[in-house]
Design a protein around this motif. Structure first.
Motif, PDB file in Angstrom:
ATOM      1  N   LYS A 178      41.321  20.192 -14.581  1.00  0.00           N
ATOM      2  CA  LYS A 178      41.207  18.801 -15.065  1.00  0.00           C
ATOM      3  C   LYS A 178      40.908  18.768 -16.567  1.00  0.00           C
ATOM      4  N   TRP A 179      40.027  19.652 -17.008  1.00  0.00           N
ATOM      5  CA  TRP A 179      39.775  19.738 -18.453  1.00  0.00           C
ATOM      6  C   TRP A 179      41.052  20.150 -19.179  1.00  0.00           C
ATOM      7  N   SER A 181      44.056  19.594 -18.362  1.00  0.00           N
ATOM      8  CA  SER A 181      45.050  18.507 -18.377  1.00  0.00           C
ATOM      9  C   SER A 181      44.817  17.573 -19.562  1.00  0.00           C
ATOM     10  N   LEU A 182      43.597  17.600 -20.111  1.00  0.00           N
ATOM     11  CA  LEU A 182      43.271  16.766 -21.272  1.00  0.00           C
ATOM     12  C   LEU A 182      43.446  17.513 -22.589  1.00  0.00           C
ATOM     13  N   ASN A 183      43.853  18.772 -22.497  1.00  0.00           N
ATOM     14  CA  ASN A 183      43.942  19.619 -23.686  1.00  0.00           C
ATOM     15  C   ASN A 183      45.393  20.029 -23.918  1.00  0.00           C
ATOM     16  N   PRO A 321      35.672  16.708 -16.047  1.00  0.00           N
ATOM     17  CA  PRO A 321      35.590  15.625 -17.046  1.00  0.00           C
ATOM     18  C   PRO A 321      34.915  14.403 -16.443  1.00  0.00           C
ATOM     19  N   THR A 329      35.268  23.019 -21.541  1.00  0.00           N
ATOM     20  CA  THR A 329      35.940  21.765 -21.842  1.00  0.00           C
ATOM     21  C   THR A 329      37.339  21.929 -22.418  1.00  0.00           C
ATOM     22  N   GLU A 359      40.390  16.399 -28.968  1.00  0.00           N
ATOM     23  CA  GLU A 359      41.033  15.163 -28.548  1.00  0.00           C
ATOM     24  C   GLU A 359      39.981  14.228 -27.922  1.00  0.00           C
ATOM     25  N   PRO A 360      40.078  12.922 -28.195  1.00  0.00           N
ATOM     26  CA  PRO A 360      39.059  11.983 -27.697  1.00  0.00           C
ATOM     27  C   PRO A 360      38.858  12.061 -26.180  1.00  0.00           C
ATOM     28  N   GLU A 361      39.916  12.348 -25.439  1.00  0.00           N
ATOM     29  CA  GLU A 361      39.829  12.352 -23.979  1.00  0.00           C
ATOM     30  C   GLU A 361      38.874  13.424 -23.472  1.00  0.00           C
ATOM     31  N   ARG A 362      38.747  14.504 -24.206  1.00  0.00           N
ATOM     32  CA  ARG A 362      37.874  15.575 -23.718  1.00  0.00           C
ATOM     33  C   ARG A 362      36.698  15.838 -24.655  1.00  0.00           C
ATOM     34  N   GLN A 363      36.524  14.973 -25.626  1.00  0.00           N
ATOM     35  CA  GLN A 363      35.382  15.137 -26.530  1.00  0.00           C
ATOM     36  C   GLN A 363      34.096  14.747 -25.804  1.00  0.00           C
TER      37      GLN A 363
END
Lengths: 390, 130
Positions: A178-179, A181-183, A321, A329, A359-363
């Motif tokens: 899942k992490w 997928s945000l990277n 996340p 992350t 990226e904001p989604e995983r920050q």
């Protein structure tokens, strides 16, 4: 700490496409690119480097047997401090500790920690054992696939001692995915479920394919200097608050307790004591996930949960996340990348999170203090760094 | 071909004894603890006053894994095979194979069986009832 306080002032990694370096290159080329990029970020250049730290499996047997010497020649530099400490994938956390000591005592101005691997492009990875000489006389003949088999033996014993389930281990792989997928830089980003992990082909029971880290290329660099020398850095310097390292065995039959990660316990305790912080002060954790069991045993050993309770701890989305315990992350070795020795990427991700530049989604918000822990060999060595930003 | 152990002066007696179906352990005459694999100094008390003792060949399964992806082509015909860490009755642990078709469990009692592989004899283990 004062003017000689060691800080991290630059990090860089090499972009991958489908697990291979986007620009083809040898391990030396990859390391040169990463070194240049990390130094540039710090407002420094190769001519400033007087301490060179590396660990790798490239060029062995051959020029890789003296990796800092070969690398210094290739880079055209003449470091006066060489450190080729190799305790496995955790070597880079140990390098940070050694660089910090050298900078603090005035023995090093600019430390370059660098790593590079083209194992995926070169198809050089294999599961075969080490030559059956010296201590390996008693391990290699048994055909235990390395390193996965040793981790499997630990996982089996952990399940026996504590009732840990394959589902618990699968939760770790799913959270990492899942992490990832945000990277955008992660190698494996497609959705994955617990059932997918459980249904994957078994490699060495109880571990299946999706319990195992990826096999990719990769390269990374970390630049450290003293705080007074960090003025050219464009981004917030990252402080080294505490560190520790330990190793207990290499042959897996010599591991003191197969369901307890003694090296991480020892390393973590030293790092926490030195930093003078408690677990509640840690905002972000990046730990080596060579296999799902590695993550679980490390969380227990570092004291984030009690021994034997890792299975319950990682469930219910806690480490995914949006969960209460942001972990790995970037997607980790399980889904981001794993070029053979992953430890440097834990540091790079922690630094980027602390500077607020992912990226904001995983920050993760307001990361002031982060813990990085590498594991090397076959649950053999552990090295912890506790980092902070002002 | 499977990798054969490369004996050295410190381990030669162990490999030689296996040819007579005997498992030798190094034992410290100072702290009286045996250890495996054989070392020059006692890993418990660091004494160099060591001798060899014969193990009973009895033990329990400390952990195991069923290998489905072999460690190289030499083991491809063996999959799936069970690699275990055996806790010998004398205390030390050693890696080995569990032979036979029975399901393995941690804590199961096992005894040594000696299997010739090329020029050497390897100590493997088989379950015993009770």
């Amino acid at each position: 700490m004062g003017m000689h306080e060691p800080v991290i002032v630059g990090v860089a990694d090499e972009p991958l496409v489908n697990g291979k370096v986007a620009r083809p290159g040898s391990p030396l080329q990859i390391q040169a690119r990463c070194a240049k990029a990390a130094l540039r970020q710090a407002g420094l250049d190769l001519g400033d480097v007087d301490g060179l730290f590396t660990a790798g499996m490239w060029g062995v047997p051959g020029v890789g047997q003296l990796p800092t010497v070969t690398l210094a020649e290739y880079l055209g530099i003449r470091p006066t401090l060489h450190d080729g400490t190799n305790i496995g994938g955790s070597a880079f956390e140990a390098h940070v500790a050694h660089a910090a000591l050298a900078i603090e005592t005035g023995k090093c101005n600019v430390a370059l920690i660098v790593y590079g691997s083209a194992q995926r492009s070169e198809m050089s990875r294999n599961l075969a054992g080490r030559p059956a000489s010296l201590t390996m006389q008693f391990e290699t003949p048994w055909g235990l696939p390395t390193p996965v088999g040793g981790y499997a033996l630990a996982a089996m014993r952990h399940m026996h001692d504590y009732g840990t389930r394959p589902e618990d281990l699968a939760e770790i792989a799913v959270a990492a995915r899942k992490w990832a997928s945000l990277n955008p830089a992660a190698t494996r980003r497609e959705p994955m479920t617990v059932d997918d992990v459980l249904a994957a082909p078994r490699i060495s029971t109880p571990l299946g394919l999706l319990d195992c880290c990826l096999v990719t290329d990769g390269g990374g660099a970390v630049v450290m200097t003293r705080a007074s020398n960090a003025r050219g850095a464009s981004l917030k310097p990252v402080h080294i608050r505490g560190y520790g390292q330990a190793a207990t065995h290499w042959t897996i039959a010599a591991m003191p307790d197969l369901s307890s990660l003694t090296a991480a316990e020892m390393a973590g305790r030293r790092a926490f004591d030195m930093a003078g912080v408690s677990h509640d002060d840690i905002d972000l954790v990046e730990i080596y996930d060579s296999f799902t069991i590695t993550t679980l045993m490390t969380l227990e050993a570092l004291g984030f949960c009690k021994r034997g309770e890792g299975g319950g701890f990682v469930g219910k989305g806690r480490i995914a996340p949006g969960g209460a315990f942001p972990l790995n992350t970037n997607g980790g070795g399980l889904s981001y990348a794993h070029p053979g020795m992953y430890g440097i990427f834990l540091l790079i991700e922690a630094v980027r999170q602390m500077r607020g530049e992912v990226e904001p989604e995983r920050q993760v918000h307001n990361v002031r203090t982060a813990l990085v822990h590498g594991t090397g060999g076959t649950l053999s060595s552990g090295a912890t760094c506790i980092l902070s930003v002002d | 071909m499977k990798p054969s152990p490369i004996a050295d002066p410190g381990t030669e007696p162990y490999w030689e004894a296996l040819k007579q179906r005997r498992i030798l352990l190094k034992r410290c005459r100072s702290c009286e603890k045996p250890h495996f694999y054989p070392r020059e100094l006692c890993p418990h008390c660091y004494s160099d006053d060591l001798d060899w003792v014969e193990a009973s060949g009895k033990g329990t399964v400390y952990s195991y894994t069923v290998v489905h992806r072999p460690a190289g082509p030499a083991y491809a015909d063996d999959v799936p095979y069970t690699v275990a860490v055996i806790e010998l009755a004398e205390g030390p642990r050693m890696m080995s194979w569990i032979t036979g078709d029975d399901e393995v469990r941690i804590g199961a009692h096992v005894k040594a069986t000696f299997v010739t592989v090329g020029d050497i004899v390897l100590p493997m283990f088989e379950p015993v009832s009770g």
